[in-house]
Design an enzyme around this catalytic site. Structure first.
Site, PDB file in Angstrom:
ATOM      1  N   SER A  22       0.823  -1.224   0.000  1.00  0.00           N
ATOM      2  CA  SER A  22       0.000   0.000   0.000  1.00  0.00           C
ATOM      3  C   SER A  22       0.853   1.268   0.000  1.00  0.00           C
ATOM      4  O   SER A  22       0.312   2.371  -0.019  1.00  0.00           O
ATOM      5  CB  SER A  22      -0.954   0.004   1.205  1.00  0.00           C
ATOM      6  OG  SER A  22      -0.246  -0.161   2.412  1.00  0.00           O
ATOM      7  N   ASN A 109      -2.510  -2.453  13.020  1.00  0.00           N
ATOM      8  CA  ASN A 109      -3.963  -2.282  12.948  1.00  0.00           C
ATOM      9  C   ASN A 109      -4.425  -1.027  13.695  1.00  0.00           C
ATOM     10  O   ASN A 109      -5.247  -0.260  13.190  1.00  0.00           O
ATOM     11  CB  ASN A 109      -4.675  -3.520  13.510  1.00  0.00           C
ATOM     12  CG  ASN A 109      -4.357  -4.767  12.711  1.00  0.00           C
ATOM     13  OD1 ASN A 109      -3.708  -4.676  11.665  1.00  0.00           O
ATOM     14  ND2 ASN A 109      -4.779  -5.925  13.189  1.00  0.00           N
ATOM     15  N   THR A 154     -40.200  25.766 -10.276  1.00  0.00           N
ATOM     16  CA  THR A 154     -40.438  24.401  -9.785  1.00  0.00           C
ATOM     17  C   THR A 154     -40.692  23.593 -11.046  1.00  0.00           C
ATOM     18  O   THR A 154     -41.258  24.120 -12.022  1.00  0.00           O
ATOM     19  CB  THR A 154     -41.641  24.303  -8.828  1.00  0.00           C
ATOM     20  OG1 THR A 154     -42.813  24.678  -9.530  1.00  0.00           O
ATOM     21  CG2 THR A 154     -41.474  25.186  -7.594  1.00  0.00           C
ATOM     22  N   HIS A 155     -40.280  22.369 -11.072  1.00  0.00           N
ATOM     23  CA  HIS A 155     -40.395  21.520 -12.269  1.00  0.00           C
ATOM     24  C   HIS A 155     -39.694  22.155 -13.470  1.00  0.00           C
ATOM     25  O   HIS A 155     -40.051  21.884 -14.621  1.00  0.00           O
ATOM     26  CB  HIS A 155     -41.873  21.250 -12.627  1.00  0.00           C
ATOM     27  CG  HIS A 155     -42.697  20.793 -11.472  1.00  0.00           C
ATOM     28  ND1 HIS A 155     -42.889  19.463 -11.164  1.00  0.00           N
ATOM     29  CD2 HIS A 155     -43.365  21.490 -10.526  1.00  0.00           C
ATOM     30  CE1 HIS A 155     -43.651  19.367 -10.084  1.00  0.00           C
ATOM     31  NE2 HIS A 155     -43.945  20.587  -9.667  1.00  0.00           N
ATOM     32  N   SER A 276     -14.321  25.256 -28.821  1.00  0.00           N
ATOM     33  CA  SER A 276     -14.486  24.032 -29.601  1.00  0.00           C
ATOM     34  C   SER A 276     -13.405  23.985 -30.673  1.00  0.00           C
ATOM     35  O   SER A 276     -12.997  25.023 -31.201  1.00  0.00           O
ATOM     36  CB  SER A 276     -15.865  24.035 -30.258  1.00  0.00           C
ATOM     37  OG  SER A 276     -15.877  23.221 -31.403  1.00  0.00           O
ATOM     38  N   ASN A 284     -17.854  27.089 -24.080  1.00  0.00           N
ATOM     39  CA  ASN A 284     -18.520  26.027 -23.319  1.00  0.00           C
ATOM     40  C   ASN A 284     -18.211  26.108 -21.821  1.00  0.00           C
ATOM     41  O   ASN A 284     -17.092  26.428 -21.429  1.00  0.00           O
ATOM     42  CB  ASN A 284     -18.064  24.658 -23.839  1.00  0.00           C
ATOM     43  CG  ASN A 284     -18.500  24.425 -25.275  1.00  0.00           C
ATOM     44  OD1 ASN A 284     -19.557  24.882 -25.692  1.00  0.00           O
ATOM     45  ND2 ASN A 284     -17.670  23.738 -26.036  1.00  0.00           N
ATOM     46  N   GLU A 289     -19.324  21.700 -16.054  1.00  0.00           N
ATOM     47  CA  GLU A 289     -19.710  20.337 -16.452  1.00  0.00           C
ATOM     48  C   GLU A 289     -18.821  19.295 -15.772  1.00  0.00           C
ATOM     49  O   GLU A 289     -19.277  18.234 -15.351  1.00  0.00           O
ATOM     50  CB  GLU A 289     -19.602  20.184 -17.971  1.00  0.00           C
ATOM     51  CG  GLU A 289     -20.676  20.959 -18.722  1.00  0.00           C
ATOM     52  CD  GLU A 289     -20.392  20.983 -20.215  1.00  0.00           C
ATOM     53  OE1 GLU A 289     -20.799  20.040 -20.890  1.00  0.00           O
ATOM     54  OE2 GLU A 289     -19.741  21.928 -20.677  1.00  0.00           O
ATOM     55  N   TYR A 316      -9.822  -6.395  12.557  1.00  0.00           N
ATOM     56  CA  TYR A 316      -9.201  -5.876  11.340  1.00  0.00           C
ATOM     57  C   TYR A 316      -9.175  -6.935  10.250  1.00  0.00           C
ATOM     58  O   TYR A 316      -8.907  -8.112  10.513  1.00  0.00           O
ATOM     59  CB  TYR A 316      -7.757  -5.417  11.631  1.00  0.00           C
ATOM     60  CG  TYR A 316      -7.045  -4.963  10.363  1.00  0.00           C
ATOM     61  CD1 TYR A 316      -7.190  -3.664   9.892  1.00  0.00           C
ATOM     62  CD2 TYR A 316      -6.276  -5.855   9.619  1.00  0.00           C
ATOM     63  CE1 TYR A 316      -6.574  -3.262   8.712  1.00  0.00           C
ATOM     64  CE2 TYR A 316      -5.657  -5.455   8.439  1.00  0.00           C
ATOM     65  CZ  TYR A 316      -5.812  -4.164   7.997  1.00  0.00           C
ATOM     66  OH  TYR A 316      -5.208  -3.762   6.830  1.00  0.00           O
ATOM     67  N   GLN A 321      -7.746  -1.899   3.926  1.00  0.00           N
ATOM     68  CA  GLN A 321      -6.700  -1.128   3.260  1.00  0.00           C
ATOM     69  C   GLN A 321      -7.275  -0.365   2.053  1.00  0.00           C
ATOM     70  O   GLN A 321      -6.715   0.632   1.604  1.00  0.00           O
ATOM     71  CB  GLN A 321      -5.579  -2.070   2.810  1.00  0.00           C
ATOM     72  CG  GLN A 321      -4.416  -1.388   2.143  1.00  0.00           C
ATOM     73  CD  GLN A 321      -3.224  -2.322   1.999  1.00  0.00           C
ATOM     74  OE1 GLN A 321      -2.551  -2.629   2.966  1.00  0.00           O
ATOM     75  NE2 GLN A 321      -2.986  -2.809   0.785  1.00  0.00           N
ATOM     76  N   LYS A 324      -8.246   3.780   1.817  1.00  0.00           N
ATOM     77  CA  LYS A 324      -7.433   4.971   1.625  1.00  0.00           C
ATOM     78  C   LYS A 324      -7.555   5.592   0.240  1.00  0.00           C
ATOM     79  O   LYS A 324      -7.664   6.817   0.117  1.00  0.00           O
ATOM     80  CB  LYS A 324      -5.969   4.656   1.953  1.00  0.00           C
ATOM     81  CG  LYS A 324      -5.744   4.626   3.462  1.00  0.00           C
ATOM     82  CD  LYS A 324      -4.385   4.176   3.847  1.00  0.00           C
ATOM     83  CE  LYS A 324      -4.311   2.733   4.295  1.00  0.00           C
ATOM     84  NZ  LYS A 324      -5.440   2.141   4.976  1.00  0.00           N
TER      85      LYS A 324
HETATM   86  N1  ARG Z   1      -1.434  -1.295   5.128  1.00  0.00           N
HETATM   87  C1  ARG Z   1      -2.391  -1.755   6.072  1.00  0.00           C
HETATM   88  C2  ARG Z   1      -3.694  -0.990   5.908  1.00  0.00           C
HETATM   89  O1  ARG Z   1      -3.694   0.012   5.287  1.00  0.00           O
HETATM   90  C3  ARG Z   1      -1.893  -1.559   7.459  1.00  0.00           C
HETATM   91  C4  ARG Z   1      -2.420  -2.497   8.453  1.00  0.00           C
HETATM   92  C5  ARG Z   1      -1.939  -3.839   8.120  1.00  0.00           C
HETATM   93  N2  ARG Z   1      -2.220  -4.803   9.144  1.00  0.00           N
HETATM   94  C6  ARG Z   1      -2.089  -6.115   8.956  1.00  0.00           C
HETATM   95  N3  ARG Z   1      -2.356  -6.863   9.926  1.00  0.00           N
HETATM   96  N4  ARG Z   1      -1.764  -6.609   7.795  1.00  0.00           N
HETATM   97  O2  ARG Z   1      -4.734  -1.386   6.374  1.00  0.00           O
END
Ligand code: ARG
Length: 456
Positions: A22, A109, A154-155, A276, A284, A289, A316, A321, A324
């Site tokens: 990650s 975790n 409205t509408h 364009s 435009n 948009e 967990y 993961q 993110k």
């Molecule tokens: N990269 C992991 C995440 O974003 C971190 C936690 C990982 N924990 C584990 N037990 N593998 O969630």
């Protein structure tokens, strides 16, 4: 080297390394990760869980890593599994044995939960600031257009006359609620999870409150399993983002309509429009948009994480993961859209004449005609019928109500007098709507004062 390698006899398949890593995206948590580790190590040292000197070496080492990452003297190692492993590995390389004590009483975790809580808290404040800036721009437009009559719809059919100020302040209310939602989100993110360990807390005599205090959290989490499996605060942020982006999308839709030749209510600045490649005359509203389009993407981020979360058991699981990229994407998209929307609103111009003309058409004063009859003693339902009949007559003759002569009006209802013309004048229609929250200039001015007080 794997920090968890002890139990393994074989190296991870390179496909797996690539698949579960990650660091390409969680590297942007580095600041929170390091600040969290500094607080954790400080507390471990203070409590005598690790030697005080080791704690000091860890804190100094972490500060050095933070400075080097900021100055780019240190680069992220793409081969590291995640940002947490990266920081710990660099720390141990730099300070030796003491670095190996940092992870005492901690799991990735609760560590990743801490980092994400910190990111969301900062994101809430940052986004609130951007919405506040946009609100200021919108309030300024409202202040300058208290008397700018336009049709309310409205509408998407002309309904009753309002003012541009009133319309802008409707948007302001939506944005205020977006800020409020971020405030709620902040409160729920403001809980410190460290000490939850992998899922079952820790055997060390940790001072969780001290860590919370060092990091500026107002409380610590109450259940270790929930601490590592909760992503509600991310969902809260994504939901706030999706709703707010839906608002921006609706505003953009209106601006796009208003910029058409047919409406002609608004003109985007050249700096916020595009042309364009084939049609030389085109200008435009691409920016509007694109914001409208990006609302779909942010809703997608919310849907993605809701779907990820719905089937995973406590505590967990690695599925989490996935939070993110959705979080960062929504944050970045929302941020960009708020900034560019503000720029667009600062430079847009409005055609007050076209708006006023728009309000004159479409019988937007028909309700006021009915209200006039009510003022003369007629029950509203009957007044509605009379006004409707008069509108139908005018529609057939293609003329506005005000062009009827008094005699023609009296033929529909003999209680009508000369004062009807003032009652159905669109300006007086607006001016008489003085009730709190209505479009009369003094009512909108009061609304503006209230909004200003809320964003000052
Ligand atoms: N990269 C992991 C995440 O974003 C971190 C936690 C990982 N924990 C584990 N037990 N593998 O969630």
């Amino acid at each position: 080297m794997k920090l968890w390698g002890g139990r393994f006899e074989k190296a991870t398949d390179h496909m797996v390394d690539d698949f579960h890593s990650s660091i390409p995206f969680d590297r942007r948590l580095y600041k929170y990760d390091i600040e969290g580790s500094i607080a954790h190590a400080t507390m471990l040292g203070e409590r005598g869980i690790i030697p005080e000197d080791d704690a000091k070496a860890i804190v100094a080492g972490l500060r050095g890593i933070l400075a080097d990452l900021e100055s780019k003297a240190l680069a992220f190692d793409p081969d590291c599994e995640d940002i947490h492993m990266f920081v710990e590995e660099v720390l141990t390389l730099r300070i030796g044995e003491a670095g190996k004590r940092l992870h005492t009483g901690r799991s990735r975790n609760d560590q990743v939960a801490l980092d994400t809580h910190m990111f969301v808290k900062a994101a809430c404040l940052e986004t609130q600031g951007l919405i506040r800036d946009l609100l200021k721009t919108i309030v300024e437009i409202a202040e300058n257009n208290l008397e700018t009559i336009m049709p309310g719809y409205t509408h998407l059919q002309k309904a009753q006359p309002v003012t541009l100020a009133h319309h802008m302040m409707a948007w302001a209310q939506m944005l205020l609620r977006d800020m409020d939602r971020l405030g709620d989100c902040y409160k729920r993110a403001d809980v410190m999870p460290l000490g939850a360990g992998a899922l079952a807390g820790t055997t060390y005599d940790m001072d969780r409150e001290r860590v919370a205090q060092l990091l500026g959290f107002s409380r610590v989490s109450e259940n270790s399993m929930d601490s590592v499996s909760d992503r509600d605060y991310v969902l809260d942020y994504l939901a706030a983002a999706a709703i707010s982006m839906t608002h921006l999308s609706r505003f953009c839709e209106e601006l796009i309509l208003w910029s058409t030749d047919e409406f002609h209510f608004a003109r985007m600045d050249d700096a916020f429009s595009t042309g364009s490649s084939i049609m030389p005359q085109k200008k435009n509203p691409d920016v509007a948009e694109l914001i409208r389009g990006k609302s779909g993407r942010v809703t997608g981020d919310l849907m993605a994480l809701l779907t990820t979360m719905k089937g995973i058991p406590l505590a967990y699981d690695k599925d989490m993961q996935e939070d993110k990229e959705a979080l960062f994407d929504a944050h970045d998209t929302w941020t960009k859209c708020l900034i560019v929307f503000d720029g667009m609103m600062k430079t847009i111009t409005f055609d007050a004449r076209a708006m006023a003309q728009g309000a004159e058409g479409g019988y937007t004063n028909a309700t006021d005609l009915a209200d006039y009859l009510v003022g003369k003693g007629m029950p509203f339902r009957q007044a509605h019928e009379v006004s409707g009949k008069m509108v139908l007559d005018c529609v057939k003759r293609s003329r506005p109500l005000k062009d009827m002569s008094l005699d023609e009006m009296k033929a529909f209802c003999d209680i009508i007098e000369k004062d009807v013309y003032d009652a159905i004048d669109v300006h007086s229609c607006v001016a008489r709507r003085k009730v709190k929250g209505a479009p009369a200039p003094e009512a909108v001015a009061a609304c503006i004062d209230s909004v200003k007080a809320q964003i000052s």
